[in-house]
Design a protein around this motif. Structure first.
Motif, PDB file in Angstrom:
ATOM      1  N   PHE A  95     -64.798  38.348 -49.592  1.00 27.10           N
ATOM      2  CA  PHE A  95     -64.148  37.076 -49.893  1.00 27.10           C
ATOM      3  C   PHE A  95     -63.047  37.206 -50.948  1.00 27.10           C
ATOM      4  CE2 PHE A  95     -63.605  32.747 -51.313  1.00 27.10           C
ATOM      5  CZ  PHE A  95     -63.621  32.051 -50.118  1.00 27.10           C
ATOM      6  N   VAL A  96     -63.367  37.832 -52.075  1.00 27.35           N
ATOM      7  CA  VAL A  96     -62.342  37.999 -53.121  1.00 27.35           C
ATOM      8  C   VAL A  96     -61.188  38.870 -52.617  1.00 27.35           C
ATOM      9  CG1 VAL A  96     -61.864  38.847 -55.446  1.00 27.35           C
ATOM     10  CG2 VAL A  96     -63.978  37.583 -54.996  1.00 27.35           C
ATOM     11  N   PRO A  97     -61.459  40.021 -51.986  1.00 28.65           N
ATOM     12  CA  PRO A  97     -60.339  40.804 -51.440  1.00 28.65           C
ATOM     13  C   PRO A  97     -59.541  40.049 -50.387  1.00 28.65           C
ATOM     14  CG  PRO A  97     -62.309  42.159 -51.591  1.00 28.65           C
ATOM     15  CD  PRO A  97     -62.737  40.750 -51.876  1.00 28.65           C
ATOM     16  N   ALA A  98     -60.213  39.236 -49.561  1.00 29.44           N
ATOM     17  CA  ALA A  98     -59.490  38.466 -48.547  1.00 29.44           C
ATOM     18  C   ALA A  98     -58.516  37.495 -49.212  1.00 29.44           C
ATOM     19  CB  ALA A  98     -60.473  37.699 -47.658  1.00 29.44           C
ATOM     20  N   TYR A  99     -58.941  36.890 -50.306  1.00 25.86           N
ATOM     21  CA  TYR A  99     -58.025  36.013 -51.036  1.00 25.86           C
ATOM     22  C   TYR A  99     -56.835  36.811 -51.551  1.00 25.86           C
ATOM     23  CZ  TYR A  99     -55.953  33.175 -54.656  1.00 25.86           C
ATOM     24  OH  TYR A  99     -55.036  32.497 -55.427  1.00 25.86           O
ATOM     25  N   ALA A 100     -57.097  37.969 -52.141  1.00 26.53           N
ATOM     26  CA  ALA A 100     -56.010  38.786 -52.690  1.00 26.53           C
ATOM     27  C   ALA A 100     -55.028  39.209 -51.606  1.00 26.53           C
ATOM     28  CB  ALA A 100     -56.589  40.016 -53.392  1.00 26.53           C
ATOM     29  N   ILE A 101     -55.559  39.644 -50.470  1.00 25.78           N
ATOM     30  CA  ILE A 101     -54.704  40.069 -49.363  1.00 25.78           C
ATOM     31  C   ILE A 101     -53.856  38.904 -48.859  1.00 25.78           C
ATOM     32  CG2 ILE A 101     -54.732  40.857 -46.963  1.00 25.78           C
ATOM     33  CD1 ILE A 101     -57.245  42.500 -47.692  1.00 25.78           C
ATOM     34  N   THR A 102     -54.465  37.726 -48.784  1.00 25.97           N
ATOM     35  CA  THR A 102     -53.779  36.561 -48.237  1.00 25.97           C
ATOM     36  C   THR A 102     -52.747  35.973 -49.200  1.00 25.97           C
ATOM     37  OG1 THR A 102     -55.777  36.037 -46.970  1.00 25.97           O
ATOM     38  CG2 THR A 102     -54.155  34.289 -47.208  1.00 25.97           C
ATOM     39  N   ALA A 103     -53.085  35.958 -50.500  1.00 27.87           N
ATOM     40  CA  ALA A 103     -52.263  35.245 -51.484  1.00 27.87           C
ATOM     41  C   ALA A 103     -51.243  36.119 -52.198  1.00 27.87           C
ATOM     42  CB  ALA A 103     -53.177  34.587 -52.524  1.00 27.87           C
ATOM     43  N   PRO A 113     -52.525  33.352 -43.641  1.00 24.61           N
ATOM     44  CA  PRO A 113     -53.756  32.540 -43.584  1.00 24.61           C
ATOM     45  C   PRO A 113     -54.609  32.821 -42.362  1.00 24.61           C
ATOM     46  CG  PRO A 113     -51.810  31.178 -43.171  1.00 24.61           C
ATOM     47  CD  PRO A 113     -51.318  32.502 -43.632  1.00 24.61           C
ATOM     48  N   LEU A 114     -53.969  33.082 -41.222  1.00 20.72           N
ATOM     49  CA  LEU A 114     -54.736  33.388 -40.013  1.00 20.72           C
ATOM     50  C   LEU A 114     -55.486  34.707 -40.154  1.00 20.72           C
ATOM     51  CD1 LEU A 114     -52.160  32.329 -37.266  1.00 20.72           C
ATOM     52  CD2 LEU A 114     -54.165  31.064 -38.066  1.00 20.72           C
ATOM     53  N   LEU A 115     -54.821  35.695 -40.720  1.00 23.58           N
ATOM     54  CA  LEU A 115     -55.480  36.985 -40.916  1.00 23.58           C
ATOM     55  C   LEU A 115     -56.579  36.877 -41.973  1.00 23.58           C
ATOM     56  CD1 LEU A 115     -52.381  39.366 -40.770  1.00 23.58           C
ATOM     57  CD2 LEU A 115     -54.199  39.129 -39.065  1.00 23.58           C
ATOM     58  N   GLY A 116     -56.347  36.062 -43.001  1.00 22.90           N
ATOM     59  CA  GLY A 116     -57.395  35.846 -43.994  1.00 22.90           C
ATOM     60  C   GLY A 116     -58.636  35.237 -43.378  1.00 22.90           C
ATOM     61  N   ILE A 117     -58.434  34.242 -42.514  1.00 25.00           N
ATOM     62  CA  ILE A 117     -59.572  33.652 -41.800  1.00 25.00           C
ATOM     63  C   ILE A 117     -60.235  34.707 -40.910  1.00 25.00           C
ATOM     64  CG2 ILE A 117     -60.206  31.978 -40.012  1.00 25.00           C
ATOM     65  CD1 ILE A 117     -57.988  30.168 -41.180  1.00 25.00           C
ATOM     66  N   GLY A 118     -59.410  35.530 -40.246  1.00 22.36           N
ATOM     67  CA  GLY A 118     -59.965  36.591 -39.405  1.00 22.36           C
ATOM     68  C   GLY A 118     -60.813  37.570 -40.197  1.00 22.36           C
ATOM     69  N   ILE A 119     -60.396  37.875 -41.415  1.00 27.51           N
ATOM     70  CA  ILE A 119     -61.161  38.799 -42.267  1.00 27.51           C
ATOM     71  C   ILE A 119     -62.537  38.225 -42.575  1.00 27.51           C
ATOM     72  CG2 ILE A 119     -61.309  39.752 -44.594  1.00 27.51           C
ATOM     73  CD1 ILE A 119     -58.261  40.140 -44.483  1.00 27.51           C
ATOM     74  N   VAL A 120     -62.588  36.980 -43.057  1.00 24.68           N
ATOM     75  CA  VAL A 120     -63.880  36.441 -43.495  1.00 24.68           C
ATOM     76  C   VAL A 120     -64.798  36.129 -42.316  1.00 24.68           C
ATOM     77  CG1 VAL A 120     -62.982  35.580 -45.687  1.00 24.68           C
ATOM     78  CG2 VAL A 120     -62.914  34.093 -43.685  1.00 24.68           C
ATOM     79  N   VAL A 121     -64.232  35.663 -41.191  1.00 23.52           N
ATOM     80  CA  VAL A 121     -65.070  35.350 -40.025  1.00 23.52           C
ATOM     81  C   VAL A 121     -65.627  36.632 -39.403  1.00 23.52           C
ATOM     82  CG1 VAL A 121     -65.065  34.407 -37.684  1.00 23.52           C
ATOM     83  CG2 VAL A 121     -63.955  33.154 -39.541  1.00 23.52           C
ATOM     84  N   SER A 122     -64.770  37.626 -39.184  1.00 21.69           N
ATOM     85  CA  SER A 122     -65.237  38.881 -38.587  1.00 21.69           C
ATOM     86  C   SER A 122     -66.249  39.572 -39.497  1.00 21.69           C
ATOM     87  CB  SER A 122     -64.057  39.811 -38.304  1.00 21.69           C
ATOM     88  OG  SER A 122     -63.399  40.189 -39.506  1.00 21.69           O
ATOM     89  N   SER A 123     -66.043  39.500 -40.789  1.00 19.54           N
ATOM     90  CA  SER A 123     -66.966  40.143 -41.723  1.00 19.54           C
ATOM     91  C   SER A 123     -68.308  39.424 -41.769  1.00 19.54           C
ATOM     92  CB  SER A 123     -66.354  40.179 -43.122  1.00 19.54           C
ATOM     93  OG  SER A 123     -65.165  40.934 -43.134  1.00 19.54           O
ATOM     94  N   ALA A 124     -68.281  38.085 -41.694  1.00 21.04           N
ATOM     95  CA  ALA A 124     -69.543  37.343 -41.657  1.00 21.04           C
ATOM     96  C   ALA A 124     -70.359  37.745 -40.431  1.00 21.04           C
ATOM     97  CB  ALA A 124     -69.266  35.841 -41.653  1.00 21.04           C
ATOM     98  N   LEU A 165     -49.985  43.972 -39.337  1.00 22.73           N
ATOM     99  CA  LEU A 165     -50.486  44.675 -38.152  1.00 22.73           C
ATOM    100  C   LEU A 165     -51.721  45.498 -38.494  1.00 22.73           C
ATOM    101  CD1 LEU A 165     -50.172  45.524 -35.200  1.00 22.73           C
ATOM    102  CD2 LEU A 165     -48.616  47.340 -35.969  1.00 22.73           C
ATOM    103  N   ALA A 166     -51.720  46.155 -39.653  1.00 21.11           N
ATOM    104  CA  ALA A 166     -52.872  46.958 -40.067  1.00 21.11           C
ATOM    105  C   ALA A 166     -54.114  46.088 -40.236  1.00 21.11           C
ATOM    106  CB  ALA A 166     -52.557  47.693 -41.366  1.00 21.11           C
ATOM    107  N   ILE A 167     -53.956  44.921 -40.844  1.00 24.94           N
ATOM    108  CA  ILE A 167     -55.094  44.020 -41.018  1.00 24.94           C
ATOM    109  C   ILE A 167     -55.626  43.566 -39.665  1.00 24.94           C
ATOM    110  CG2 ILE A 167     -55.807  41.768 -41.906  1.00 24.94           C
ATOM    111  CD1 ILE A 167     -55.425  43.886 -44.049  1.00 24.94           C
ATOM    112  N   ALA A 168     -54.731  43.217 -38.747  1.00 24.86           N
ATOM    113  CA  ALA A 168     -55.156  42.773 -37.414  1.00 24.86           C
ATOM    114  C   ALA A 168     -55.943  43.874 -36.694  1.00 24.86           C
ATOM    115  CB  ALA A 168     -53.936  42.361 -36.592  1.00 24.86           C
TER     116      ALA A 168
END
Length: 244
Positions: A95-103, A113-124, A165-168
């Motif tokens: 969660f904290v890294p996802a915020y950092a990556i997104t912001a 924002p879409l990739l940030g959501i993808g990070i937290v949803v896929s990780s959950a 692209l790397a995040i995706a």
């Protein structure tokens, strides 16, 4: 008739139970450290954020051995160390890294924002997958180590399109049955893995102390160690298949 004797566990004293519960408190402190990391992230003090996430890594690395040493599962059966560990890991690794990556401005503005959501949803979903670990203790799929991903994005400073692209790709790899080395639990070449992990920690601390202003040799060393952690299993399996 003879009765088969059963081993009897030694009675637990109040002190033993208190010591066992203190391990749960220690693990839960990782969530408090995550809050400190988030506060630094909101202020865009990125090196300080990674410093606190590093503290959380240390807590995560040592709480398990301490829990096993003190027999926490037996002495505190009403508290699930596994669930607690997953909760803390989600906020510190995801969660904290996802915020950092997104912001941070490292991604394309529309994609962030879409990739940030993808990070937290896929990780959950990954954290809930009972198949997340292979029989030989390798991670199955990309193991949601978004704190490490964020560190390398800040280190390498790719163009936003490349970083996006790397995040995706990593989000997709979360669900692909590739094997990624667990640096502690995988027995094969553990001595080498631990040696490289120690070297990585030294280089990472130096990098944060310099606020990511480091030369090419440091960057190359950090990238080489990351490549070993991510790709060593695939290379070893390929070598074995060619020899077979």
């Amino acid at each position: 008739m003879d009765q088969t004797s059963q081993p009897v566990s030694s009675p637990a004293s109040h002190g033993m139970r208190a010591a066992a519960f203190s391990v749960h408190i220690f693990t839960a402190m990782g969530a408090g450290v995550a809050l400190l990391a988030m506060l630094e992230a909101v202020r865009e003090h990125w090196a300080s954020m990674f410093g606190w996430l590093g503290v959380a890594l240390v807590i995560d690395a040592i709480d398990g051995p301490i829990a096993r040493k003190l027999d926490v599962k037996r002495l505190q059966p009403d508290w699930s160390g596994d669930v607690l560990d997953l909760v803390v890991d989600f906020v510190t690794y995801v969660f904290v890294p996802a915020y950092a990556i997104t912001a941070s401005g490292l991604l394309l503005p529309l994609a962030a924002p879409l990739l940030g959501i993808g990070i937290v949803v896929s990780s959950a979903l990954y954290f809930a997958d009972r198949r997340m670990k292979a029989a030989d203790n390798h991670f199955r799929g990309f193991p949601a180590l978004w704190n490490a991903v964020a560190f390398y994005l800040f280190l390498l400073q790719f163009r936003p399109s490349i970083s996006s692209l790397a995040i995706a790709i990593l989000i997709v790899l979360t669900f692909v049955p590739v094997h990624v080395l667990h640096p502690i639990r995988v027995v094969r070449l553990r001595w080498l893995t631990l040696l490289l992990l120690a070297a990585w920690a030294v280089l990472a601390i130096y990098t944060l102390a310099r606020d990511f202003d480091v030369g090419a040799p440091i960057v190359a060393g950090l990238c080489a160690i990351a490549a070993y952690m991510v790709g060593s299993d695939a290379v070893i399996r390929q070598i074995k298949s060619l020899r077979a």
